[in-house]
Design a protein around this motif. Structure first.
Motif, PDB file in Angstrom:
ATOM      1  N   VAL B  79     -21.446 -30.623  39.448  1.00 20.74           N
ATOM      2  CA  VAL B  79     -20.785 -30.554  40.747  1.00 20.74           C
ATOM      3  C   VAL B  79     -21.711 -29.913  41.782  1.00 20.74           C
ATOM      4  N   SER B  80     -22.453 -28.879  41.370  1.00 19.97           N
ATOM      5  CA  SER B  80     -23.378 -28.227  42.303  1.00 19.97           C
ATOM      6  C   SER B  80     -24.494 -29.190  42.687  1.00 19.97           C
ATOM      7  N   PHE B  81     -24.975 -29.926  41.711  1.00 16.82           N
ATOM      8  CA  PHE B  81     -26.073 -30.845  41.991  1.00 16.82           C
ATOM      9  C   PHE B  81     -25.633 -31.931  42.971  1.00 16.82           C
ATOM     10  N   PHE B  82     -24.529 -32.602  42.638  1.00 15.22           N
ATOM     11  CA  PHE B  82     -24.090 -33.703  43.495  1.00 15.22           C
ATOM     12  C   PHE B  82     -23.571 -33.189  44.838  1.00 15.22           C
ATOM     13  N   GLY B  83     -23.031 -31.972  44.821  1.00 16.85           N
ATOM     14  CA  GLY B  83     -22.557 -31.388  46.076  1.00 16.85           C
ATOM     15  C   GLY B  83     -23.695 -31.138  47.044  1.00 16.85           C
ATOM     16  N   GLY B  84     -24.913 -31.015  46.524  1.00 19.41           N
ATOM     17  CA  GLY B  84     -26.064 -30.769  47.392  1.00 19.41           C
ATOM     18  C   GLY B  84     -26.591 -32.031  48.052  1.00 19.41           C
ATOM     19  N   LEU B  85     -26.168 -33.194  47.549  1.00 20.99           N
ATOM     20  CA  LEU B  85     -26.705 -34.459  48.069  1.00 20.99           C
ATOM     21  C   LEU B  85     -26.534 -34.633  49.584  1.00 20.99           C
ATOM     22  N   PRO B  86     -25.337 -34.343  50.145  1.00 22.70           N
ATOM     23  CA  PRO B  86     -25.199 -34.563  51.587  1.00 22.70           C
ATOM     24  C   PRO B  86     -26.222 -33.799  52.419  1.00 22.70           C
ATOM     25  N   PHE B  87     -26.523 -32.551  52.023  1.00 24.29           N
ATOM     26  CA  PHE B  87     -27.508 -31.760  52.776  1.00 24.29           C
ATOM     27  C   PHE B  87     -28.861 -32.457  52.739  1.00 24.29           C
ATOM     28  N   CYS B  88     -29.214 -32.916  51.535  1.00 22.54           N
ATOM     29  CA  CYS B  88     -30.527 -33.498  51.325  1.00 22.54           C
ATOM     30  C   CYS B  88     -30.631 -34.866  52.017  1.00 22.54           C
ATOM     31  N   LEU B  89     -29.616 -35.716  51.825  1.00 23.95           N
ATOM     32  CA  LEU B  89     -29.667 -37.081  52.341  1.00 23.95           C
ATOM     33  C   LEU B  89     -29.620 -37.121  53.864  1.00 23.95           C
ATOM     34  N   SER B  90     -28.963 -36.108  54.461  1.00 24.14           N
ATOM     35  CA  SER B  90     -28.891 -36.100  55.922  1.00 24.14           C
ATOM     36  C   SER B  90     -30.239 -35.735  56.529  1.00 24.14           C
ATOM     37  N   GLY B  91     -31.147 -35.205  55.693  1.00 26.93           N
ATOM     38  CA  GLY B  91     -32.451 -34.824  56.193  1.00 26.93           C
ATOM     39  C   GLY B  91     -32.476 -33.469  56.886  1.00 26.93           C
ATOM     40  N   ARG B  92     -31.333 -32.813  56.981  1.00 24.51           N
ATOM     41  CA  ARG B  92     -31.303 -31.518  57.676  1.00 24.51           C
ATOM     42  C   ARG B  92     -31.774 -30.383  56.783  1.00 24.51           C
ATOM     43  N   VAL B  93     -31.660 -30.583  55.456  1.00 21.33           N
ATOM     44  CA  VAL B  93     -32.252 -29.636  54.511  1.00 21.33           C
ATOM     45  C   VAL B  93     -33.215 -30.455  53.666  1.00 21.33           C
ATOM     46  N   PRO B  94     -34.494 -30.401  53.975  1.00 24.20           N
ATOM     47  CA  PRO B  94     -35.425 -31.339  53.351  1.00 24.20           C
ATOM     48  C   PRO B  94     -35.548 -31.183  51.833  1.00 24.20           C
ATOM     49  N   VAL B 100     -29.316 -27.976  46.627  1.00 23.54           N
ATOM     50  CA  VAL B 100     -28.499 -27.634  45.467  1.00 23.54           C
ATOM     51  C   VAL B 100     -28.122 -26.154  45.509  1.00 23.54           C
ATOM     52  N   PHE B 101     -29.073 -25.319  45.953  1.00 27.61           N
ATOM     53  CA  PHE B 101     -28.777 -23.890  46.110  1.00 27.61           C
ATOM     54  C   PHE B 101     -27.584 -23.706  47.030  1.00 27.61           C
ATOM     55  N   GLU B 102     -27.610 -24.412  48.156  1.00 31.09           N
ATOM     56  CA  GLU B 102     -26.546 -24.262  49.146  1.00 31.09           C
ATOM     57  C   GLU B 102     -25.195 -24.721  48.567  1.00 31.09           C
ATOM     58  N   ALA B 103     -25.229 -25.841  47.831  1.00 33.41           N
ATOM     59  CA  ALA B 103     -23.980 -26.355  47.269  1.00 33.41           C
ATOM     60  C   ALA B 103     -23.459 -25.449  46.162  1.00 33.41           C
ATOM     61  N   ALA B 104     -24.376 -24.957  45.317  1.00 32.71           N
ATOM     62  CA  ALA B 104     -23.959 -24.045  44.249  1.00 32.71           C
ATOM     63  C   ALA B 104     -23.368 -22.792  44.864  1.00 32.71           C
ATOM     64  N   SER B 105     -24.033 -22.316  45.931  1.00 30.03           N
ATOM     65  CA  SER B 105     -23.541 -21.140  46.626  1.00 30.03           C
ATOM     66  C   SER B 105     -22.152 -21.404  47.190  1.00 30.03           C
ATOM     67  N   GLY B 106     -21.918 -22.667  47.599  1.00 29.65           N
ATOM     68  CA  GLY B 106     -20.597 -23.017  48.115  1.00 29.65           C
ATOM     69  C   GLY B 106     -19.554 -23.064  47.028  1.00 29.65           C
ATOM     70  N   PHE B 107     -19.797 -23.867  45.980  1.00 30.22           N
ATOM     71  CA  PHE B 107     -18.783 -24.031  44.925  1.00 30.22           C
ATOM     72  C   PHE B 107     -18.520 -22.733  44.175  1.00 30.22           C
ATOM     73  N   THR B 108     -19.573 -21.921  43.967  1.00 34.26           N
ATOM     74  CA  THR B 108     -19.350 -20.671  43.244  1.00 34.26           C
ATOM     75  C   THR B 108     -18.783 -19.600  44.163  1.00 34.26           C
ATOM     76  N   THR B 109     -18.516 -19.943  45.416  1.00 36.48           N
ATOM     77  CA  THR B 109     -17.978 -19.042  46.445  1.00 36.48           C
ATOM     78  C   THR B 109     -18.857 -17.821  46.640  1.00 36.48           C
ATOM     79  N   THR B 110     -20.167 -18.049  46.570  1.00 35.99           N
ATOM     80  CA  THR B 110     -21.086 -16.938  46.807  1.00 35.99           C
ATOM     81  C   THR B 110     -21.252 -16.729  48.309  1.00 35.99           C
ATOM     82  N   GLY B 111     -21.740 -17.772  48.986  1.00 37.92           N
ATOM     83  CA  GLY B 111     -21.940 -17.641  50.425  1.00 37.92           C
ATOM     84  C   GLY B 111     -23.346 -17.223  50.791  1.00 37.92           C
TER      85      GLY B 111
END
Lengths: 450, 481
Positions: B79-94, B100-111
């Motif tokens: 879930v963390s891996f696939f959750g990171g796809l939008p950031f990467c595919l949009s090109g805003r997070v190269p 994946v860090f950002e998505a993992a941080s999101g799903f694990t509610t780290t922030g």
């Protein structure tokens, strides 16, 4: 329904398993953490650690909103107190397991005073099952429906039987009062239809009233005489109840029990019974009691292994009927493959009795469920319903009633007469309808029709 | 190990995730921010992979403890891996690792974030970031359990592997029903918070975003200054209160709904939690007020309450740069990170109940040295705690320390100073978000090396699943035939 089960033993666990599969919300109360851990891991139920008669544990289990509470601990007194407390606290229906023969005489009074709705006695129920087997020794299993008007008898088909390799539609002409309700071949359960051909080695259920069934087996050339003398190995509660039940049947009982005190007590309580103080699993002892001449050998010790070995010895010696009690094993077909056909399990018998009551309590609009009976290792179930006025399936010929696959309308009982139904027959209000179906397909009579 | 079943069920969770991505997709269309293609592609990839797994036909459906744990562990990593796809595919997070860090941080509610310019992100991506908090807060598998009927009786293993606390229990006899009740309460509380924030004058977008982050106790905001951006006392107080509420055991809200007041009053964990919050708030208030950071005692109290509840509930919102606060206050905040919320909440950390058990077992050990033959039990809520639970809590705590030390060692190779290194490991393992110094409220995690980022990503997931499911995934005995 919300159901609380107090006591997570063999019976409690089995009940929880079946009831949660039936879709009820089950909570188990027990003071043994390890027993609870197993239930918590393998079943979709809630577990509460504590004594079932303790107010706090009962409250935690949600007794106020409980529809049924089943007290099935090993202790009769605790079960009674538990039901009493639960009733006071708001449980609607209470079931207690009480099995000590000491209480059986005062049971009606106790039940009334303690306001217990139902008492179950696994040992007594098992003894009743065994007594039926002694009456029809050619049967593997017997269950009666509609207040004894309909008997469902399971038997194994031999290659010499005249019914082999004939489609059921033809057999019906020869035995018009018999319905073949279920069969088992190579471990698979089958609900037969008209084109089904019985083969040697199949286990088949023949259903009809008692005389028709007896005639049927006579026609097949089976020995329908009842058992005249039986040897019982183990002198526990079941032996006592069995002796009481068959006292008037003219069967002579020999009970072999190893414990001197138990022997004395049995001899004290029972008349017309020979009690031996010896090791019943010892083949010398059995031989000296003329095992070969005995009509039946019934193994009822507390240990499954000893019961099995003794039973196997009886089979080899050619005893006509061998019945074995099994407590733990789930795979009864394993035992059947060894040659022992009649297996009784107090655990399953009790669970069956309670399941029936629970299902009867959760009734539908169009029918009242009177009885549920698990057959062929639980793969098939037989149901007894009473059809109620105004139900949608009334007065429609069965051939037009689109009956679901795997469901057989076996027998209709109308005005105390059995009807083996055909496509042109219909169900009337007030009829007793006996159905067989693959387990899990129906809960109400309405479910049988698509 | 039933590998096919594990992969298949993890695939079901991905299916739920791809459905969740539809929400930011709608947001993207509403605002026309141009990132809709990134979401459509991500959904297609996630959904495709999920459907591929459903081709696997498991030999049987037996789900035992080990399969349950593996499914949960695998699902979270996927879930963390696939959750990171939008950031990467949009090109805003190269970088994919950053995504994946950002998505993992999101799903694990780290922030914890690697974004340097939050205001420069598109609205839909920011929405997705916060929405992952909300979805991950109560657990992606619990969500799947609530949505997918009949995952089987033994799905209790899934819930137990994902829920927080030493001995998670059900609220009602059925797992599926329990999952539904939890989500009802979760949605109810979230709606209440959104309503309160709207009344404070926030836009619907801002209100929803901060609701997601508060409910999941995550901490992503759409502003660099976090909640401090609004500089409103009302918003501060509302979010503080709700952060504390979401740090409580959800069973309490269930009991409240049932009007079972006794069960609420007798819950010692909640009492301890509230006590710790009050004492910490008081100490921090006095400390920062006397150090002259704020003119009025009220102002100091408001900041202290917000920061204390934000850290102990492991949310990680900020209204002040506590990096500049006195050392005493900073130490209190780091201590609060260890404690975390209550069992059965969306918060991270060691959990209050574990701290209670650890403290009481320590007291017992002291008493044992005085009375060598004495028999003492550890009691919580007038019930003795089983020895197996006590020893598992002690084992858990040791593993936490071990992970913190080893994580800090890896991070130290980057050479960013002691405070940064150690608090980065703490804040990710306990799913808090901000740490001290460079990773403090105004900083971020973007400067770390890729290796460190991978370790931190793993630490977040390990922390969220309370260590053992993930560790089991790497244990050879679990996979041996």
């Amino acid at each position: 329904m919300n159901i609380i089960i107090v006591g997570d033993g063999k019976v409690g666990y089995t009940l929880a398993e079946y009831l949660s599969k039936d879709g009820h919300d089950v909570t188990i109360v027990d003071k043994n953490e390890q027993a609870l851990a197993k239930a918590r891991d393998t079943l979709d139920v809630m577990c509460v650690l504590g004594n079932g008669a303790n107010m706090r544990s009962l409250l935690e289990a949600g007794v106020e909103s409980a529809d049924i509470i089943i007290a099935a601990t090993a202790n009769d007194e605790l079960n009674m107190v538990c039901c009493l407390a639960a009733k006071q606290m708001g449980a609607k229906y209470t079931i207690a397991r009480i099995r000590d023969p000491e209480y059986t005489e005062s049971l009606t009074m106790l039940q009334k005073r303690l306001d217990i709705d139902q008492v179950i006695n696994p040992e007594r129920a098992t003894a009743q099952e065994i007594s039926r087997l002694l009456r029809f020794p050619f049967a593997i299993n017997i269950e009666s429906f509609a207040h004894g008007r309909v008997e469902m008898v399971e038997f194994r088909v031999d290659s010499s039987d005249p019914i082999v390799n004939m489609p059921l539609s033809k057999l019906h002409g020869r035995f018009p009062h018999i319905q073949f309700t279920a069969a088992q071949r190579d471990g698979n359960a089958i609900i037969p239809d008209g084109s089904f051909e019985i083969r040697a080695g199949d286990r088949v259920y023949a259903t009809g009233d008692r005389n028709s069934v007896t005639d049927f087996f006579k026609n097949m050339g089976k020995n329908t005489n009842r058992v005249r003398n039986a040897i019982l190995v183990g002198g526990g509660h079941i032996s006592y109840y069995l002796a009481k039940i068959i006292a008037g049947m003219g069967v002579h009982l020999t009970i072999i029990e190893i414990n001197q005190q138990k022997c004395e007590r049995l001899a004290d309580l029972l008349d017309d019974v020979t009690v031996l103080c010896a090791d019943g699993t010892d083949q010398e002892v059995l031989d000296s009691e003329n095992l070969r001449e005995a009509g039946a050998l019934i193994c009822l010790t507390d240990r499954d292994e000893e019961n099995l070995i003794t039973g196997l010895y009886g089979v080899r010696e050619g005893v006509r009927k061998v019945v074995v009690k099994v407590n733990r094993m789930k795979t009864t077909d394993l035992i059947e493959n060894m040659g022992i056909e009649s297996v009784v399990s107090p655990k399953l018998t009790t669970a069956n009795v309670i399941l029936r009551s629970v299902r009867a309590l959760s009734q539908s609009q169009g029918s009242v469920i009177e009885k549920v009976y698990g057959m062929l290792g639980g793969k098939v179930e037989a149901y007894e319903f009473t059809a109620l006025e105004g139900a949608p399936y009334l007065d429609i010929p069965l051939s037009k009633l689109r009956i679901k696959k795997g469901v057989l309308v076996s027998v209709l009982v109308r005005d105390r007469k059995n009807i083996i139904p055909f496509g042109s027959d219909h169900i009337e209000a007030g009829d007793t309808v006996i159905l067989t179906a693959l387990a899990g397909t129906i809960v109400n009579l309405e479910d049988a029709f698509a | 190990m039933n590998k096919r079943l594990i992969v298949r069920l993890a695939g079901r969770v991905l299916l739920v995730e791809s459905a969740l991505m539809a929400v930011p997709l709608v947001v993207s269309f509403l605002y026309g921010d141009g990132d809709h293609m990134a979401f459509i592609f991500s959904m297609a990839i996630t959904c495709g992979c999920a459907l591929l797994t459903s081709l696997l036909r498991p030999q049987n459906e037996t789900l035992r403890a080990r399969e349950g744990f593996s499914i949960v562990a695998l699902s979270w990593i996927a879930v963390s891996f696939f959750g990171g796809l939008p950031f990467c595919l949009s090109g805003r997070v190269p970088s994919l690792i950053d995504s994946v860090f950002e998505a993992a941080s999101g799903f694990t509610t780290t922030g914890a974030t690697i974004l340097k310019d939050i205001e420069g992100m598109s609205r839909s991506l920011l929405f997705w970031r916060s929405f992952t908090h909300w979805a991950g807060g109560m657990g992606v598998l619990v969500l799947s359990l609530a949505l997918i009927p009949k995952m089987g009786a033994r799905s209790v293993y899934l819930m137990r592997a994902e829920s927080a606390g030493p001995a998670p229990s059900k609220l009602v006899p059925r797992v599926g029903d329990t999952a539904k009740i939890l989500y009802q309460l979760y949605i109810g509380l979230s709606l209440l918070l959104t309503l309160c924030l709207l009344l404070c004058g926030l836009s619907l977008y801002d209100a929803l975003l901060h609701t997601f982050s508060t409910a999941g106790t995550g901490g992503f905001s759409c502003y660099s200054a976090s909640v401090g951006h609004y500089d409103s006392a009302a918003v501060d107080v509302i979010i503080s209160v709700f952060m504390i509420l979401f740090g409580l055991n959800f069973a309490l809200f269930f009991y409240l709904r049932q009007r079972n007041w006794k069960a609420v009053i007798h819950n010692s964990e909640a009492r301890v939690f509230v006590c710790v919050v009050s004492i910490a708030t008081l100490l921090v208030t006095v400390n920062i007020f006397s150090a002259g950071f704020y003119d009025s005692f009220g102002g100091a109290l408001r900041r202290a309450l917000f920061q204390v509840s934000s850290i102990i509930s492991t949310t990680g919102f900020c209204t002040a740069d506590f990096n500049t606060w006195p050392l005493f206050s900073k130490c209190i905040l780091v201590a609060l990170m260890f404690i975390g919320g209550c069992a059965g909440s969306t918060a991270g950390g060691v959990k209050v109940i574990r701290m209670q058990i650890l403290t009481k077992s320590m007291v017992r050990d002291v008493r044992r040295t005085v009375h060598p033959k004495g028999v003492f039990t550890v009691k919580i809520d007038r019930r003795s705690v089983e020895e197996s639970i006590i020893s598992s809590v002690q084992g858990y705590f040791f593993t936490v320390i071990l992970l913190l030390v080893s994580g800090s060692l890896v991070l130290s190779l980057d050479g960013y100073g002691f405070e940064t290194t150690v608090t980065a490991a703490i804040t990710t393992l306990f799913n808090v978000g901000p740490g001290l110094d460079l990773v403090g409220p105004t900083g971020g995690f973007s400067m770390f090396s890729p290796v460190s980022k991978i370790v931190l990503t793993m630490w977040m997931i390990i922390g969220r699943l309370e260590i053992f499911p993930i560790l089991m995934l790497f244990s050879p005995t679990a996979w041996r035939k």
